[in-house]
Design a protein around this motif. Structure first.
Motif, PDB file in Angstrom:
ATOM      1  N   LYS A   1      35.562  34.036  22.331  1.00 39.43           N
ATOM      2  CA  LYS A   1      34.362  33.735  21.558  1.00 39.43           C
ATOM      3  C   LYS A   1      33.848  34.958  20.824  1.00 39.43           C
ATOM      4  N   THR A   2      33.949  36.131  21.484  1.00 41.81           N
ATOM      5  CA  THR A   2      33.512  37.370  20.828  1.00 41.81           C
ATOM      6  C   THR A   2      34.370  37.656  19.614  1.00 41.81           C
ATOM      7  N   ASN A   3      35.696  37.515  19.783  1.00 43.28           N
ATOM      8  CA  ASN A   3      36.606  37.786  18.668  1.00 43.28           C
ATOM      9  C   ASN A   3      36.396  36.787  17.533  1.00 43.28           C
ATOM     10  N   GLN A   4      36.179  35.523  17.906  1.00 42.75           N
ATOM     11  CA  GLN A   4      35.945  34.518  16.861  1.00 42.75           C
ATOM     12  C   GLN A   4      34.714  34.870  16.042  1.00 42.75           C
ATOM     13  N   LEU A   5      33.644  35.286  16.717  1.00 40.53           N
ATOM     14  CA  LEU A   5      32.408  35.603  16.014  1.00 40.53           C
ATOM     15  C   LEU A   5      32.586  36.831  15.123  1.00 40.53           C
TER      16      LEU A   5
ATOM     17  N   ASN B   1      26.048  42.955  14.625  1.00 37.83           N
ATOM     18  CA  ASN B   1      25.163  43.151  15.763  1.00 37.83           C
ATOM     19  C   ASN B   1      24.210  41.985  15.972  1.00 37.83           C
ATOM     20  N   GLU B   2      24.307  40.938  15.163  1.00 35.37           N
ATOM     21  CA  GLU B   2      23.421  39.792  15.276  1.00 35.37           C
ATOM     22  C   GLU B   2      24.234  38.513  15.452  1.00 35.37           C
ATOM     23  N   ASP B   3      23.873  37.754  16.512  1.00 31.56           N
ATOM     24  CA  ASP B   3      24.498  36.440  16.705  1.00 31.56           C
ATOM     25  C   ASP B   3      23.652  35.342  16.064  1.00 31.56           C
ATOM     26  N   PHE B   4      22.343  35.508  16.116  1.00 30.91           N
ATOM     27  CA  PHE B   4      21.428  34.491  15.612  1.00 30.91           C
ATOM     28  C   PHE B   4      20.581  35.083  14.486  1.00 30.91           C
TER      29      PHE B   4
ATOM     30  N   LYS C   1      15.512  29.788  14.542  1.00 34.38           N
ATOM     31  CA  LYS C   1      16.714  30.575  14.796  1.00 34.38           C
ATOM     32  C   LYS C   1      17.950  29.665  14.854  1.00 34.38           C
ATOM     33  N   MET C   2      19.064  30.163  14.304  1.00 37.51           N
ATOM     34  CA  MET C   2      20.316  29.423  14.347  1.00 37.51           C
ATOM     35  C   MET C   2      21.467  30.420  14.326  1.00 37.51           C
ATOM     36  N   PRO C   3      22.695  30.020  14.750  1.00 35.41           N
ATOM     37  CA  PRO C   3      23.835  30.930  14.720  1.00 35.41           C
ATOM     38  C   PRO C   3      24.156  31.366  13.287  1.00 35.41           C
ATOM     39  N   LYS C   4      24.599  32.555  13.163  1.00 38.53           N
ATOM     40  CA  LYS C   4      24.901  33.140  11.861  1.00 38.53           C
ATOM     41  C   LYS C   4      26.204  32.577  11.290  1.00 38.53           C
TER      42      LYS C   4
ATOM     43  N   PHE D   1      29.746  26.309  21.991  1.00 38.74           N
ATOM     44  CA  PHE D   1      29.682  27.472  22.881  1.00 38.74           C
ATOM     45  C   PHE D   1      28.233  27.875  23.117  1.00 38.74           C
ATOM     46  N   TYR D   2      27.418  27.857  22.042  1.00 34.01           N
ATOM     47  CA  TYR D   2      26.027  28.271  22.154  1.00 34.01           C
ATOM     48  C   TYR D   2      25.139  27.195  22.781  1.00 34.01           C
ATOM     49  N   TYR D   3      25.320  25.931  22.340  1.00 32.38           N
ATOM     50  CA  TYR D   3      24.384  24.883  22.716  1.00 32.38           C
ATOM     51  C   TYR D   3      24.943  23.836  23.679  1.00 32.38           C
TER      52      TYR D   3
END
Length: 609
Positions: free
Chosen positions: A389-393, A442-445, A484-487, A568-570
């Motif tokens: 998930k980190t790599n995907q983001l 550095n920002e997920d949301f 707020k929402m995923p980037k 993954f988030y929700y």
């Protein structure tokens, strides 16, 4: 040891097994006895009913046989005009017709024909037609007298010794038989002319066949009683043709309860009488069967013997199994159950080194190995999910389409050649904002406002690239800018419009983005275009890929990446739905929770995966 827990357990198990089992056998016997007895009585009642209906059907067959007279025109003419008009011709016709009727059923014993015209009569007995006789007074035969008064079509005379009509039959070579007689009133249907009488005496062979199959000879008795309480047929031959005047039969005739059986006990019989009443147009029969108690309870007694035998075997097996379970199976099973309960709580560890060298020992070894494997897989899978998930983001945030960048820069270069400095500046600023937004790792949301500004910059560049060949509309409810929402959720979907839907069409492109708050306090995002769309098969494949679990191996920016990130988030609170009509539209609908803390998002996402 007498006072050990194991000894007490064995004694307790034996008492708890044997006593209830013995009581169940006793209760089962009485219950089964009543049930089997009731079922046995009901079965016999059904047999009586079916046999009674068979008798009724048989009588109806006999009744219909003489009706063939009315289709035999020459014979009917003889009945109308008398036998003496053309004596030779008419006698031959009478002989032919009567013999044909006589041989139509094997149980026909005697036929008698009386002609009103001329008062002539004939009989057929022992396959021979008698000579012509004279019956000057038909009233001397009671059946004919009754028919002449009532003008009924027929009358059934109960079982009686065979009689000689007008002394025309020869009974010397054979003993007197018991017969049932059908007497018919013959008339011309059209003119209502009285033609005469026809009598058919039938022996009891067919009736015997009907009823002999439903009782056990020598043990049970059967009675078929007709009008006047005369016995039509019985297993006791001495009663056939006589009136039945016993006390138990009087109970049946006076019974109005509707029951089909009753118990009876006297010096001659002890058991149950089962009966059924059959009613026809002109007569009623009562079919009765006597069943001794020894026959009635035979099945239940046999069942009791089988039950007791099986019970004894079962008790013996219970004793053996109880001892085996107490000494051998209890300890390892309890240990395994205890460790399984710990694993159910999430504690992946075992509390024993070995359970022995037998099958339980092997089971314990495999159980320990399974726990260790699950522990390793759990840790590896957890780490792999986090890394994936980190790599995907990161890939999604840092990746930008080289083709788009090349075309955007080409558009900027073209404008530079035209010396349009202001527009060049705006385009460069939009491009820089896009690159800056995409490369912030550095920002997920982010806020909905930031995501929409990114989309506006992207669309302004695309508008310049395609020289205004598309229009877009952005509709957002007030008060949602700070949600707020995923980037990087919306830009890949908008980019798909240009990659797959817009470039292949000739008409003006339309892109509509609407964002609203639902009544259930969730955010609904709808991105719709008028591009190429997808076929039903393509749409089914897309939706199927979005619903599949597992790691995402697709390296491109697409709907699968967006769906995986949202889930993954929700978790299950997020929904992604695709709708499309080929050559008309392509619609992506995303539904997200609005009020949700960051900690809740991470926790649900991890459990969902």
């Amino acid at each position: 040891m007498k006072n050990s827990i194991r000894s007490k357990l064995i004694i307790l198990l034996l008492i708890a097994t044997i006593i209830p089992f013995g009581l169940s056998i006793i209760a089962n016997y009485f219950y089964t006895k009543n049930t089997v007895t009731k079922e046995f009585v009901n079965t016999n009642h059904d047999l009586l009913k079916r046999s009674g209906n068979d008798l009724l059907n048989y009588y109806n067959e006999i009744y219909g046989i003489p009706l063939s007279i009315y289709s035999n025109r020459p014979f009917l003419s003889v009945l109308e005009n008398g036998a003496t008009a053309y004596i030779e011709q008419n006698s031959a016709e009478i002989q032919r017709s009567l013999l044909g009727l006589y041989f139509s059923r094997r149980e026909f014993v005697q036929l008698h024909l009386y002609l009103t015209k001329g008062k002539d009569d004939y009989t057929v007995y022992n396959a021979k037609v008698s000579s012509r006789g004279k019956l000057y007074n038909f009233n001397q035969i009671p059946a004919y007298r009754n028919l002449s008064y009532s003008r009924d079509s027929y009358y059934i005379q109960p079982t009686h010794p065979i009689q000689n009509y007008n002394n025309l039959s020869d009974f010397r070579i054979e003993p007197v038989k018991q017969v049932v007689s059908f007497h018919y009133f013959l008339n011309n249907v059209t003119s209502d002319q009285w033609l005469g009488f026809l009598s058919i005496d039938i022996e009891l062979s067919r009736i015997k066949e009907i009823f002999d199959r439903i009782y056990k000879k020598g043990e049970e008795h059967l009675f078929v009683v007709g009008d006047g309480n005369v016995v039509l047929y019985s297993s006791e031959k001495r009663l056939i043709g006589k009136k039945l005047e016993t006390k138990w039969y009087k109970k049946i005739t006076s019974d109005r309860s509707g029951e089909a059986s009753f118990d009876w006990k006297d010096k001659d019989f002890s058991g149950v009488y089962v009966y059924d009443k059959i009613t026809s147009n002109h007569q009623q029969w009562t079919v009765i069967k006597s069943i001794p108690y020894k026959n009635l309870y035979h099945n239940s007694n046999q069942l009791l013997k089988i039950t007791v035998t099986l019970g004894a075997i079962s008790v013996l097996l219970v004793i053996i199994l109880t001892i085996i379970v107490s000494f051998r199976f209890t300890r390892p099973i309890r240990i395994l159950i205890r460790d399984m309960q710990r694993i159910e709580k999430g504690e992946l560890a075992v509390s024993f080194d070995t359970l022995g060298n037998d099958e339980f020992g092997q089971l314990g070894k495999h159980f320990t190995s399974m726990v260790d494997t699950l522990n390793d897989l759990y840790i590896k899978e957890y780490k792999l999910q986090i890394e994936n998930k980190t790599n995907q983001l990161k890939v999604l945030q840092s990746q930008i389409n080289p083709h788009f960048l090349y075309n955007a820069l080409q558009s900027i270069g073209t404008l530079s050649l035209k010396n349009d400095g202001i527009k060049v500046y705006r385009l460069i600023m939009s491009l820089s904002k896009i690159m800056r937004y995409s490369m912030k790792n550095n920002e997920d949301f982010v806020t909905l406002k930031d995501e929409l500004n990114h989309i506006k910059d992207y669309l302004s560049l695309q508008n310049e690239r395609y020289d205004g060949k598309f229009v877009y509309n952005l509709e957002v409810d007030e008060g949602l800018n700070k949600v707020k929402m995923p980037k990087m959720i919306l830009q890949p979907i908008v980019e798909n419009f240009f990659k797959h839907g817009f470039e292949k069409q000739q008409k003006l492109g339309e892109l509509n983005i609407s964002i609203h708050r639902q009544q259930d306090n969730r955010l609904k995002i709808v991105i719709a275009d008028n591009g190429e769309g997808a076929t039903e098969e393509e749409l089914e494949n897309i939706n199927s890929s979005l619903s599949e679990d597992g790691l995402n191996t697709n390296e491109s920016i697409g709907l699968k990446n967006i769906s995986d990130r949202l889930h993954f988030y929700y978790g299950k609170k997020a929904e992604v739905k695709i709708e499309s009509v080929k050559h008309e539209n392509f619609v992506v609908t995303i539904i997200l929770p609005i009020e949700m803390t960051r900690g809740e998002v991470n926790h649900e996402g991890s459990t969902n995966r």
